[in-house]
Design a protein around this motif. Structure first.
Motif, short mmCIF file in Angstrom:
data_model
loop_
_atom_site.label_atom_id
_atom_site.label_comp_id
_atom_site.label_asym_id
_atom_site.label_seq_id
_atom_site.Cartn_x
_atom_site.Cartn_y
_atom_site.Cartn_z
N TRP A 23 -4.32 -0.30 4.11
CA TRP A 23 -3.48 -1.46 3.81
C TRP A 23 -4.17 -2.38 2.82
N ASN A 24 -3.45 -2.79 1.81
CA ASN A 24 -3.99 -3.74 0.84
C ASN A 24 -3.03 -4.91 0.70
N ASP A 25 -3.57 -6.03 0.26
CA ASP A 25 -2.66 -7.15 0.04
C ASP A 25 -3.15 -8.03 -1.10
N ILE A 46 2.05 -9.92 -1.28
CA ILE A 46 2.54 -8.54 -1.22
C ILE A 46 1.56 -7.69 -0.43
N TRP A 47 2.09 -6.68 0.25
CA TRP A 47 1.29 -5.77 1.06
C TRP A 47 1.74 -4.36 0.71
N TRP A 48 0.82 -3.45 0.76
CA TRP A 48 1.27 -2.06 0.60
C TRP A 48 0.35 -1.12 1.35
N LYS A 49 0.92 0.06 1.71
CA LYS A 49 0.13 1.06 2.41
C LYS A 49 -0.17 2.19 1.45
N ASP A 50 -1.44 2.32 1.15
CA ASP A 50 -1.88 3.36 0.23
C ASP A 50 -2.16 4.64 0.99
#
Lengths: 562, 112
Positions: free
Chosen positions: A114-116, A96-100
């Protein structure tokens, strides 16, 4: 008359082929070996991150989406984008990836971050994997080299690719009977055998060689030939951007966030529509942009390829769940762009299934073998002459020694890359850079090795030594894997994880080939004499005991093994 | 199944094509000292024909782009095998090629 002109032309082409080839051989060999490994970049990375849990094929994508959404809602409730990659095709983990955008910098601007995470399919909990360069670093090195700025590297690799193209074309010119000699390989005939092998490895995959070299040049044409672009569009970043807009069209028009909050649907709501149109478990990735906004949309890509082309990606409205757009891979009708795209697709071979991928890999190794046999042919030919004269030039001795270190040495260095991955502690902070440092340190040692032992070993023995080292390092990799991880052959074979098992088995096959080569060098009759001679004494004619038969098989096994 | 046919024609094509070369013909049939030129010509014709059929089958199945890529990849490896057979087991070339084909068929199953 015309015959002499033709003869002269062929002679000059021969000169060009020999010397242009020799100058660039080591780097081209490096590019071919690492590039071939690059066809299995994801698979190598999978092996190099043994913490990734084995794939459980019984879990379908609906469950995976539920697991991933749950985790995302927990760690990234305020993220503006969520993405999920599924373990399908050549992806081996649910990630999973998300943009904080929740953090604010001191000046008040929003910091995008960006975190994953990788998720364990059975528990839904994140998995911590060791950092590694993986197969991507090997792949990346084949055009961006290492330790130098990438633009400089693009120039260097493009230049070498240019030389490769010159080598190919001049090679075709000087090869008198391409079809008559198509299947010709005469064993046990010293330089004739080497020439035959060089021909076989060049001619049989010739379409591949030409395609890969030419498309490799095209890949960097915007770096190496910027003035063509400037002539039409003008210089400067704005004009460059204008060109990019025209050529690299994004055909999915994604709306920006409107700033109006709205409730978004969950991923599972659109699944019914996707499955109805494209079948179950066909999604490669799914993501949502502008979360919580009225302009939010869900984008998903389908797994697989239509011939050489990507499958389309779909865009859904994330408020009402309607299908907004079906992309066709951002293609424009321009013929030039189509040709460019085709060349790049052929070069990267992303559309290949597992069998075609192996064909690509073997063709790449044959390319490396072509370069290696070319280097050896150069030395063998001159060695025969030198032995007759009783005097070997410094250049010949240099090339003979360099050949050992560059051809077998690189293979050993790659094995060391895998060893370092397993031996460094999993939480060691600079793992990635030290893996690659290990590779280059090892390669340097292998280059220096013939010089240190020049007085004690003949060139033949040096080949044998390095092949032995390679055989041991590759042969023990599965054992090392057994000692340091749970993903060893005992588990992978029985759980049907063919990718991981395949890696270990391939290493064993390589090892056997190297061992066979070393065995032939050391134990074939006639070579016992060689043990008493050193390279310096090698100048006298009878000490050259390099039986062609041995070399033929050695290099063939070496090439196949790479 | 079609892929198997394509491979079959590819192997047959390569065998016959290699037999149309004097040197390779003598490797396989050392007892025949002078193969007639007409025989070699017929071999070459059948070789080209057979290889063309295998290209056609590949393209028919996989589309023009992918079909050609697969064909060139496969023919490279198949001809490499052919070179190895001809060098080390010339008398067995034909049978070893066909055995290889059977192995492929067995390995890949019916779903090719």
């Amino acid at each position: 008359m015309s015959k002499t002109v033709n003869g002269n032309f062929r002679q000059s082409m021969k000169w060009l082929h020999t010397w242009a080839g020799l100058t660039v051989a080591v780097v081209l060999y490096f590019m071919f070996i690492t590039g071939s490994a690059g066809y299995f970049n994801n698979e190598i990375t999978y092996w190099m991150q043994p913490e990734i849990p084995l794939i459980n094929n019984e879990i379908d994508q609906r469950e995976m989406i539920a697991i991933a959404e749950k985790r995302l809602a927990k760690v990234a409730p305020n993220a503006s984008e969520w993405w999920i990659d599924f373990p399908i095709g050549r992806e081996y983990a649910l990630s999973i990836w998300w943009k904080d955008v929740s953090n604010q910098a001191e000046d008040g601007n929003i910091v995008e971050e960006w975190n994953d995470e990788l998720l364990n399919l059975n528990t839904g909990e994140p998995v911590t994997v060791r950092k590694t360069g993986g197969g991507d670093t090997l792949y990346y090195m084949h055009y961006a080299l290492h330790y130098i700025p990438s633009v400089l590297a693009y120039w260097i690799t493009s230049l070498f690719a240019m030389f490769m193209l010159i080598g190919l074309i001049s090679g075709i010119v000087i090869h008198k009977q391409i079809f008559k000699d198509f299947f010709t390989f005469r064993k046990g005939k010293q330089q004739h055998s080497w020439r035959d092998m060089h021909n076989v490895l060049s001619v049989l995959p010739l379409p591949f060689h030409i395609m890969i070299t030419y498309s490799g040049l095209l890949l960097f044409m915007f770096t190496t030939m910027p003035s063509v672009l400037t002539a039409t569009y003008g210089a400067g970043e704005d004009n460059q951007a204008r060109f990019n807009d025209v050529v690299f069209v994004q055909d999915a028009e994604h709306k920006d966030a409107a700033g109006i909050a709205a409730k978004n649907i969950s991923f599972s709501r659109i699944l019914a529509d996707v499955e109805q149109r494209w079948g179950e478990n066909q999604i490669a990735y799914i993501g949502i942009e502008n979360r919580g906004d009225i302009n939010a949309h869900i984008e998903l890509g389908l797994h697989g390829y239509d011939g050489l082309d990507d499958k389309p990606s779909l865009t859904y409205n994330a408020v009402n769940g309607e299908l907004q757009h079906v992309s066709q891979g951002g293609r424009t009708p321009s013929a030039a762009k189509k040709f460019y795209d085709l060349m790049i697709m052929l070069h990267e071979g992303k559309f290949s299934g597992s069998i075609l991928r192996w064909l690509y890999f073997i063709s790449g190794l044959m390319g490396a073998g072509m370069i290696a046999t070319g280097m050896i042919l150069w030395a063998t030919k001159r060695r025969e002459r030198a032995d007759k004269k009783g005097y070997a030039s410094k250049g010949l001795i240099l090339v003979e020694r360099l050949n050992v270190g560059s051809i077998v040495g690189l293979l050993i260095a790659i094995a060391v890359y895998f060893w370092v991955n397993r031996l460094l502690p999993a939480n060691f902070s600079e793992r990635e850079s030290w893996e690659i440092n290990g590779l280059f340190i090892c390669w340097s040692i292998m280059f220096a090795y013939p010089y240190f032992l020049a007085n004690k070993r003949t060139i033949n023995q040096l080949w044998g030594d390095q092949l032995t080292i390679a055989a041991i390092l590759y042969g023990l990799l599965p054992a090392l894997n057994f000692l340091t991880t749970d993903n060893h052959l005992g588990n992978t074979l029985f759980s049907g994880s063919w990718v991981l098992a395949g890696f270990d088995l391939t290493m064993l096959v390589f090892s056997l080939c190297f061992a066979y080569g070393a065995y032939l060098i050391f134990h074939k009759k006639g070579n016992a004499v060689a043990a008493t001679h050193t390279i310096k004494e090698n100048n006298s004619s009878n000490s050259r005991v390099k039986s062609a038969d041995v070399n033929v098989v050695v290099v063939k096994t070496a090439e196949l093994a790479k | 199944m079609m892929m198997l046919f394509a491979l079959f024609f590819m192997f047959v094509g390569l065998i016959v094509f290699s037999l149309s070369m004097k040197r390779n013909f003598k490797q396989c049939y050392p007892q025949i000292k002078r193969p007639s030129l007409r025989l070699l010509f017929i071999f070459r014709l059948i070789g080209y024909l057979s290889l063309s059929i295998s290209i056609y089958l590949c393209v028919l199945m996989q589309g023009l782009g992918l079909g050609l890529v697969i064909w060139f990849g496969a023919v490279t490896i198949a001809s490499l095998l052919q070179v190895i057979f001809l060098t080390y087991r010339p008398q067995w070339t034909i049978s070893s090629s066909l055995i290889t084909l059977l192995c492929i068929a067995w390995l890949t199953g019916i779903n090719v």
